[in-house]
Design a protein around this motif. Structure first.
Motif, PDB file in Angstrom:
ATOM      1  N   ALA A  74       1.172  -0.935  -0.127  1.00 54.85           N
ATOM      2  CA  ALA A  74       0.061  -0.087  -0.546  1.00 54.85           C
ATOM      3  C   ALA A  74       1.321   0.770  -0.080  1.00 54.85           C
ATOM      4  CB  ALA A  74      -1.008   0.141   1.058  1.00 54.85           C
ATOM      5  N   ASN A  75       0.257   2.280  -0.555  1.00 58.17           N
ATOM      6  CA  ASN A  75       1.225   3.249  -0.811  1.00 58.17           C
ATOM      7  C   ASN A  75       0.573   4.339  -0.091  1.00 58.17           C
ATOM      8  OD1 ASN A  75       1.591   2.508  -4.207  1.00 58.17           O
ATOM      9  ND2 ASN A  75       3.292   2.834  -3.010  1.00 58.17           N
ATOM     10  N   THR A  76       0.637   4.583   0.851  1.00 61.64           N
ATOM     11  CA  THR A  76      -0.606   5.251   1.916  1.00 61.64           C
ATOM     12  C   THR A  76      -1.469   4.557   2.811  1.00 61.64           C
ATOM     13  OG1 THR A  76      -2.648   5.491   0.592  1.00 61.64           O
ATOM     14  CG2 THR A  76      -0.752   6.603   0.191  1.00 61.64           C
ATOM     15  N   ILE A  77      -1.502   5.088   3.839  1.00 65.49           N
ATOM     16  CA  ILE A  77      -2.513   4.975   5.141  1.00 65.49           C
ATOM     17  C   ILE A  77      -4.167   4.003   4.396  1.00 65.49           C
ATOM     18  CG2 ILE A  77      -2.909   4.967   7.555  1.00 65.49           C
ATOM     19  CD1 ILE A  77      -0.109   4.622   7.188  1.00 65.49           C
ATOM     20  N   THR A  78      -4.227   5.333   3.551  1.00 67.17           N
ATOM     21  CA  THR A  78      -5.433   5.263   2.875  1.00 67.17           C
ATOM     22  C   THR A  78      -5.928   3.920   2.605  1.00 67.17           C
ATOM     23  OG1 THR A  78      -6.140   7.359   3.452  1.00 67.17           O
ATOM     24  CG2 THR A  78      -7.837   5.951   2.632  1.00 67.17           C
ATOM     25  N   GLU A  79      -4.946   3.745   1.754  1.00 61.35           N
ATOM     26  CA  GLU A  79      -4.888   1.869   0.927  1.00 61.35           C
ATOM     27  C   GLU A  79      -4.681   1.439   1.973  1.00 61.35           C
ATOM     28  OE1 GLU A  79      -2.109   0.281  -2.784  1.00 61.35           O
ATOM     29  OE2 GLU A  79      -2.277   2.633  -1.952  1.00 61.35           O
ATOM     30  N   ALA A  80      -4.047   1.360   2.824  1.00 60.04           N
ATOM     31  CA  ALA A  80      -4.010   0.016   3.857  1.00 60.04           C
ATOM     32  C   ALA A  80      -5.150   0.075   4.599  1.00 60.04           C
ATOM     33  CB  ALA A  80      -2.941   0.290   4.694  1.00 60.04           C
ATOM     34  N   ILE A  81      -5.828   1.110   4.811  1.00 62.58           N
ATOM     35  CA  ILE A  81      -7.196   0.782   5.858  1.00 62.58           C
ATOM     36  C   ILE A  81      -8.102   0.733   4.828  1.00 62.58           C
ATOM     37  CG2 ILE A  81      -9.199   2.442   6.656  1.00 62.58           C
ATOM     38  CD1 ILE A  81      -6.685   3.923   8.536  1.00 62.58           C
ATOM     39  N   ALA A  82      -8.427   0.881   3.865  1.00 66.70           N
ATOM     40  CA  ALA A  82      -9.320   0.382   2.736  1.00 66.70           C
ATOM     41  C   ALA A  82      -8.975  -1.285   2.041  1.00 66.70           C
ATOM     42  CB  ALA A  82      -9.065   0.736   1.132  1.00 66.70           C
ATOM     43  N   LYS A  83      -7.620  -1.879   2.493  1.00 62.47           N
ATOM     44  CA  LYS A  83      -7.577  -3.208   2.453  1.00 62.47           C
ATOM     45  C   LYS A  83      -8.184  -4.076   2.828  1.00 62.47           C
ATOM     46  CE  LYS A  83      -3.586  -2.753  -0.553  1.00 62.47           C
ATOM     47  NZ  LYS A  83      -3.308  -3.967  -2.365  1.00 62.47           N
ATOM     48  N   VAL A  84      -8.108  -3.745   4.709  1.00 65.07           N
ATOM     49  CA  VAL A  84      -8.875  -4.395   5.778  1.00 65.07           C
ATOM     50  C   VAL A  84     -10.115  -4.404   5.834  1.00 65.07           C
ATOM     51  CG1 VAL A  84      -6.368  -4.496   6.804  1.00 65.07           C
ATOM     52  CG2 VAL A  84      -8.008  -2.445   7.376  1.00 65.07           C
ATOM     53  N   GLU A  85     -10.689  -3.719   5.269  1.00 70.96           N
ATOM     54  CA  GLU A  85     -12.293  -2.960   5.820  1.00 70.96           C
ATOM     55  C   GLU A  85     -12.721  -4.416   5.454  1.00 70.96           C
ATOM     56  OE1 GLU A  85     -15.218  -0.418   4.145  1.00 70.96           O
ATOM     57  OE2 GLU A  85     -13.642   0.186   3.192  1.00 70.96           O
ATOM     58  N   GLY A  86     -13.659  -4.266   6.437  1.00 67.71           N
ATOM     59  CA  GLY A  86     -14.625  -5.663   7.330  1.00 67.71           C
ATOM     60  C   GLY A  86     -13.635  -7.093   8.241  1.00 67.71           C
ATOM     61  N   GLU A  87     -12.586  -6.488   8.000  1.00 71.04           N
ATOM     62  CA  GLU A  87     -11.634  -7.874   8.910  1.00 71.04           C
ATOM     63  C   GLU A  87     -12.164  -7.363  10.443  1.00 71.04           C
ATOM     64  OE1 GLU A  87      -7.600  -8.752   7.752  1.00 71.04           O
ATOM     65  OE2 GLU A  87      -8.055  -8.331   5.883  1.00 71.04           O
TER      66      GLU A  87
END
Length: 157
Positions: A74-87
């Motif tokens: 992930a290139n940003t914190i926002t992108e990392a958070i989007a990848k774990v959405e729902g976990e």
């Protein structure tokens, strides 16, 4: 978040851990196993072997072309958070800059606090005890290193 820190807030030096607590490494494995772990590039590269078994790895890096075998980037914190959405739970495991960026967003903190100062070059400087309520605490003593330490599980107030 999951972090091990010295009394003075130090969490690392020269991209390595400050102290060796086998019980803490087992605790880290037990808590994070089966979950996603989020880290910066330097933290990943500091691991003796990666990816760690039974965990999904997300590495935050400013390099859009960076690839790490067995890991997502992930290139940003926002992108990392989007990848774990729902976990239900994902763990931020460092380093210092990553902790600073995620700190206001985290609801839980799994802290190993060593009751001794260590010379470090990376610190968990954002930590403020007033932000947290203690869910559980286990106070221990390490005979080999001759220092006290605690496992403290905290929830955001």
């Amino acid at each position: 978040m999951i972090v091990a820190m010295a009394q003075n807030g130090a969490i690392g030096k020269d991209n390595d851990l400050l102290f060796h607590l086998p019980g803490d490494l087992k605790r880290f494995k037990a808590i994070t196993s089966g979950h996603t772990i989020i880290m910066g590039r330097k933290t990943l590269l500091s691991l003796p072997k990666w990816p760690l078994p039974n965990r999904r790895h997300i590495v935050i890096t400013s390099d859009p072309h960076a690839r790490f075998e067995g890991c997502e980037t992930a290139n940003t914190i926002t992108e990392a958070i989007a990848k774990v959405e729902g976990e239900q739970e994902a763990f931020v495991i460092g380093g210092g800059t990553i902790y600073e960026q995620f700190y206001p967003l985290c609801a839980k903190l799994y802290l190993t606090k060593v009751e001794q100062d260590f010379a470090g070059d990376t610190f968990f400087s954002v930590f403020n005890e007033d932000d947290w309520a203690v869910d559980s605490r286990e106070d221990l003593h390490d005979e080999k290193n001759d220092f006290d330490y605690s496992y403290i599980n905290l929830s955001r107030k």
